[in-house]
Design a protein around this motif. Structure first.
Motif, PDB file in Angstrom:
ATOM      1  N   LEU A 428      22.584  53.391  41.592  1.00 44.94           N
ATOM      2  CA  LEU A 428      21.167  53.194  41.304  1.00 44.94           C
ATOM      3  C   LEU A 428      20.826  53.791  39.939  1.00 44.94           C
ATOM      4  N   PRO A 429      20.178  53.046  39.053  1.00 46.62           N
ATOM      5  CA  PRO A 429      19.901  53.549  37.703  1.00 46.62           C
ATOM      6  C   PRO A 429      19.074  54.834  37.720  1.00 46.62           C
ATOM      7  N   ASP A 430      19.524  55.780  36.931  1.00 47.85           N
ATOM      8  CA  ASP A 430      18.804  57.033  36.718  1.00 47.85           C
ATOM      9  C   ASP A 430      18.549  57.121  35.215  1.00 47.85           C
ATOM     10  N   VAL A 431      17.368  56.695  34.808  1.00 47.60           N
ATOM     11  CA  VAL A 431      17.068  56.512  33.386  1.00 47.60           C
ATOM     12  C   VAL A 431      16.111  57.585  32.907  1.00 47.60           C
ATOM     13  N   SER A 432      16.446  58.197  31.784  1.00 47.72           N
ATOM     14  CA  SER A 432      15.517  59.109  31.102  1.00 47.72           C
ATOM     15  C   SER A 432      15.084  58.446  29.797  1.00 47.72           C
ATOM     16  N   VAL A 433      13.826  58.645  29.439  1.00 47.06           N
ATOM     17  CA  VAL A 433      13.226  57.946  28.298  1.00 47.06           C
ATOM     18  C   VAL A 433      12.714  58.966  27.292  1.00 47.06           C
ATOM     19  N   GLU A 434      13.038  58.747  26.026  1.00 44.32           N
ATOM     20  CA  GLU A 434      12.522  59.557  24.932  1.00 44.32           C
ATOM     21  C   GLU A 434      11.946  58.624  23.867  1.00 44.32           C
ATOM     22  N   SER A 435      10.908  59.099  23.180  1.00 41.19           N
ATOM     23  CA  SER A 435      10.280  58.288  22.133  1.00 41.19           C
ATOM     24  C   SER A 435      10.034  59.139  20.902  1.00 41.19           C
ATOM     25  N   LYS A 436      10.085  58.501  19.745  1.00 39.65           N
ATOM     26  CA  LYS A 436       9.875  59.179  18.476  1.00 39.65           C
ATOM     27  C   LYS A 436       9.157  58.236  17.525  1.00 39.65           C
ATOM     28  N   VAL A 437       8.148  58.766  16.821  1.00 45.26           N
ATOM     29  CA  VAL A 437       7.372  57.984  15.861  1.00 45.26           C
ATOM     30  C   VAL A 437       7.767  58.433  14.458  1.00 45.26           C
ATOM     31  N   PHE A 438       8.089  57.488  13.593  1.00 43.23           N
ATOM     32  CA  PHE A 438       8.473  57.844  12.225  1.00 43.23           C
ATOM     33  C   PHE A 438       8.283  56.629  11.316  1.00 43.23           C
ATOM     34  N   VAL A 439       8.413  56.897  10.025  1.00 41.28           N
ATOM     35  CA  VAL A 439       8.373  55.856   9.001  1.00 41.28           C
ATOM     36  C   VAL A 439       9.718  55.869   8.291  1.00 41.28           C
ATOM     37  N   LEU A 528       3.345  53.937  27.000  1.00 39.15           N
ATOM     38  CA  LEU A 528       4.693  53.389  26.924  1.00 39.15           C
ATOM     39  C   LEU A 528       5.228  53.195  28.339  1.00 39.15           C
ATOM     40  N   TYR A 529       5.536  51.952  28.672  1.00 45.09           N
ATOM     41  CA  TYR A 529       6.060  51.610  29.992  1.00 45.09           C
ATOM     42  C   TYR A 529       7.524  51.210  29.848  1.00 45.09           C
ATOM     43  N   VAL A 530       8.359  51.720  30.723  1.00 46.29           N
ATOM     44  CA  VAL A 530       9.751  51.292  30.830  1.00 46.29           C
ATOM     45  C   VAL A 530       9.956  50.875  32.283  1.00 46.29           C
ATOM     46  N   LYS A 531      10.112  49.558  32.506  1.00 44.78           N
ATOM     47  CA  LYS A 531      10.116  49.023  33.866  1.00 44.78           C
ATOM     48  C   LYS A 531      11.401  48.232  34.096  1.00 44.78           C
ATOM     49  N   SER A 532      11.961  48.411  35.272  1.00 43.08           N
ATOM     50  CA  SER A 532      13.183  47.706  35.641  1.00 43.08           C
ATOM     51  C   SER A 532      12.879  46.238  35.927  1.00 43.08           C
ATOM     52  N   ASN A 533      13.856  45.386  35.661  1.00 40.08           N
ATOM     53  CA  ASN A 533      13.682  43.974  35.978  1.00 40.08           C
ATOM     54  C   ASN A 533      14.059  43.650  37.414  1.00 40.08           C
ATOM     55  N   ALA A 534      14.603  44.659  38.159  1.00 38.33           N
ATOM     56  CA  ALA A 534      15.119  44.337  39.488  1.00 38.33           C
ATOM     57  C   ALA A 534      14.878  45.398  40.538  1.00 38.33           C
ATOM     58  N   TYR A 535      14.751  46.668  40.162  1.00 37.09           N
ATOM     59  CA  TYR A 535      14.618  47.750  41.135  1.00 37.09           C
ATOM     60  C   TYR A 535      13.165  48.206  41.219  1.00 37.09           C
ATOM     61  N   LEU A 536      12.766  48.595  42.422  1.00 37.92           N
ATOM     62  CA  LEU A 536      11.422  49.122  42.661  1.00 37.92           C
ATOM     63  C   LEU A 536      11.460  50.649  42.678  1.00 37.92           C
ATOM     64  N   GLY A 537      10.411  51.263  42.169  1.00 38.34           N
ATOM     65  CA  GLY A 537      10.279  52.708  42.237  1.00 38.34           C
ATOM     66  C   GLY A 537      10.971  53.475  41.135  1.00 38.34           C
ATOM     67  N   LEU A 538      11.520  52.806  40.141  1.00 35.18           N
ATOM     68  CA  LEU A 538      12.224  53.490  39.057  1.00 35.18           C
ATOM     69  C   LEU A 538      11.474  53.410  37.728  1.00 35.18           C
ATOM     70  N   ASP A 539      10.315  52.793  37.720  1.00 37.84           N
ATOM     71  CA  ASP A 539       9.566  52.611  36.477  1.00 37.84           C
ATOM     72  C   ASP A 539       9.047  53.945  35.956  1.00 37.84           C
TER      73      ASP A 539
END
Length: 642
Positions: A428-439, A528-539
């Motif tokens: 089951l995917p265990d995904v961590s998300v990080e974001s960075k803003v830059f030029v 910022l949303y990161v949503k799975s195309n197939a699994y529920l509850g991992l968004d």
């Protein structure tokens, strides 16, 4: 002399048929090889748990074996055509081997006499054949007419000294030819009895088959837009999807797609009865339909039967096939829904469509808990997890985070079923998300108004080892293989879409860049949303803040002298434009000189004038002024006299 040549036709037909049968046989052999020797992983027939075993067996049955090839109408038609053309190819090859010499001009053969015959024999053969094939004795017979002309030409080649010399030297009574030409058509086309048949076949192909094929191809291809989705489907989605569309209405929206309008039409009383049987399974939990068209109703009840896990209760095999057809197209159609939402700038509806895709993949619906994704879990096992003493888990993420000895719901499971649950939680995917803003190329990490800023979203699959790739989605109730992917969405607080894209990279670490122009000066907060195309509850959902500074505080940009010189130089387009303008100006000056000899040319006007010329011009102006004054005095006297 041009003549219809059977041997030339054989060679032409062999070449033409080869163009089709060679690539066709390569395609057929490759498909047969894949059907017999393709690996299970290539068709998605993997059974990582016993829950996937039934799905894997069905995929093998549908994709492996020679019998699967003949289920495709396209393969059967192409195979039949290829076999027929191959038989024709072999027959032509045998004909060429027995009589493969292309006709050449041989007067002795044409006159049906031996080579080197004397003049008497030649004249006798000519009289006999000319009488036999004379057009007056064979009215309307094109073959006889062509034969008569060849006999006359052969006689001339043997009796005329010059013509015979040319034939002996160059093989043609008319002399040396730069190109030898023969008509590569069978001689039977010249026979009178075949004239109507040839004309009929020609009309059938040229007036019937070819125009119909072109029309069919054009009419079919013109119906489809992006992602092989029909234009009528996009129109339907634009009509039905709004910013207030809920997830529970989306099965009906999907059912109205143009791809199902011919496939889901109830044609007989048995079909209508089968629709009623499926409706009785789902009508309690299905919302009241908005559209009562038979196609939409049928598709709606079939989708609800799948989402409510009632598809196994469907009695009609045809209805099961129709549901499978809908599920096969569901992924591309749901992607089309999302693209329409992006066009309409409806963030929440796009999110609902993505979640609808998750429900379709897992065979679950809005009131179901995410724990039902676990292998072998039913409502009974879920209730044990959510209630009772000890550790509780209401979601799939909470259940995964529990220690193995505290995971509930598996008291009645066999050892194999428990291994399935452990295997599922491991993949089951265990995904961590990080974001960075830059030029880009900016060292101080500050964003000014008008800058092209980038939001880099980094996805890390923690359940994968370094170098490992994400595999297929674990979806036992979805009858087709599906690759894991993630939707990355950037939206505003007002519900507008800044960016939305599906990322299918299966790597452990995935970087995705979102680029846009920095807005006016101020502080902004994006969702910022990161949503799975197939699994529920991992968004996952997070905040992205952006502070835009005033660009007037930046130091003035100074152009390098070399760059300034380059900017002053005219471009190639400007040079061509100036050249055309000068040419047009010269043409106009020349035309003025031709039309009016009294006008000065442009070159004379620009050239410097001598002192004498200036005096002449001044004297001329004075005389003209005196003449004008005299005319005014005369007019005044006439007025006074009146």
């Amino acid at each position: 002399m041009l003549q219809y040549d059977n041997s030339a036709f054989y060679f032409f037909a062999l070449s033409f048929i080869t163009i089709y049968i060679v690539p066709s046989w390569i395609t057929i052999i490759s498909r047969v090889y894949k059907a017999l020797f393709i690996k299970d992983e290539a068709i998605g027939a993997v059974s990582r748990t016993t829950a996937e075993k039934a799905k894997a067996e069905k995929l093998k049955k549908e994709s492996k074996g020679l019998s699967t090839l003949f289920k495709s109408k396209g393969f059967v038609i192409n195979f039949a055509i290829t076999v027929i053309l191959t038989i024709l190819f072999v027959w032509l090859l045998v004909s060429v081997s027995s009589d493969g010499e292309v006709n050449t001009f041989d007067p002795f053969t044409i006159l049906e006499i031996d080579t080197g015959s004397d003049d008497k024999t030649i004249k006798k053969a000519f009289r006999s054949l000319s009488l036999k094939y004379h057009p007056d004795k064979n009215p309307g017979d094109r073959a006889a007419e062509a034969k008569f002309m060849m006999v006359a030409k052969a006689y001339e080649a043997l009796t005329d000294a010059e013509a015979r010399e040319n034939w002996e030297k160059y093989g043609n009574p008319d002399g040396k030819q730069s190109l030898a030409v023969s008509i590569g058509l069978p001689s039977f086309l010249l026979e009178t009895g075949n004239r109507n048949l040839v004309l009929m076949v020609y009309l059938i192909f040229m007036v019937g088959i070819i125009p119909f094929s072109v029309y069919s191809y054009y009419s079919d291809s013109s119906k489809y837009g992006e992602k092989d989705v029909m234009y009528d489907t996009y129109s339907w989605y634009h009509y039905t999807l709004t910013e207030h569309t809920l997830v529970k209405w989306l099965p009906e929206v999907l059912a109205g797609s143009a791809e199902f309008r011919k496939h889901n039409v109830p044609k007989t009383a048995e079909d209508k009865e089968a629709v009623n049987q499926v409706m009785s399974l789902v009508k309690v939990q299905m919302p009241k339909p908005k559209y009562n068209h038979p196609v939409v109703v049928k598709g709606n009840v079939l989708m609800h039967a799948h989402l409510l896990r009632q598809s196994e209760q469907i009695k009609s095999e045809q209805m099961k096939d129709d549901l499978k057809y809908m599920l096969r197209l569901s992924t591309s159609l749901i992607d089309a829904m999302i693209s329409v939402c992006q066009h309409q700038d409806s963030l929440q509806t796009a999110i609902n469509c993505i979640e609808f895709g998750q429900y379709v993949t897992q065979g679950m619906w809005v009131k179901d808990t995410t724990l039902l994704q676990l292998p072998h879990f039913t409502e009974e096992e879920v209730s044990h997890c959510e209630k009772g003493k000890g550790a509780k888990a209401a979601t799939i993420s909470e259940y995964r985070s529990l220690p193995d000895d505290q995971k509930k719901g598996m008291a009645t499971f066999s050892d194999e079923q428990k291994k399935d649950v452990a295997k599922y939680l491991q993949m089951l995917p265990d995904v961590s998300v990080e974001s960075k803003v830059f030029v880009d190329d900016d060292e101080d990490d500050k964003v000014y108004e008008g800058d092209l800023c980038t939001i880099r979203v980094t996805l890390t699959r923690n359940n994968l080892d370094k170098g490992e790739k994400a595999g297929l989605v674990h979806a036992p109730r979805f009858p087709f293989p599906k690759q894991e992917a993630w939707w990355i969405i950037l939206g505003t607080k007002q519900g507008k879409i800044v960016h939305i894209e599906k990322v299918g990279d299966p790597s452990r670490v995935v970087e995705h860049n979102i680029k846009f122009l920095a807005p006016a000066v101020g502080e902004y907060e994006f969702d910022l949303y990161v949503k799975s195309n197939a699994y529920l509850g991992l968004d996952q959902k997070s905040k992205v803040t952006l502070t835009t500074l005033d660009n007037s505080s930046l130091p003035e940009y100074k152009v390098h002298p070399d760059d300034a010189v380059l900017d002053d130089e005219p471009t190639l387009f400007e040079e061509m434009l100036n050249a055309n303008i000068e040419q047009d100006s010269d043409d106009e000056d020349d035309s003025d000189d031709e039309d009016d000899d009294g006008k000065q040319s442009a070159s004379d006007a620009i050239a410097p004038k001598s002192e004498a010329d200036l005096k002449k011009e001044q004297l001329k102006k004075t005389r003209n002024q005196e003449d004008d004054d005299d005319d005014d005095d005369d007019e005044a006297e006439e007025v006074y006299a009146d």
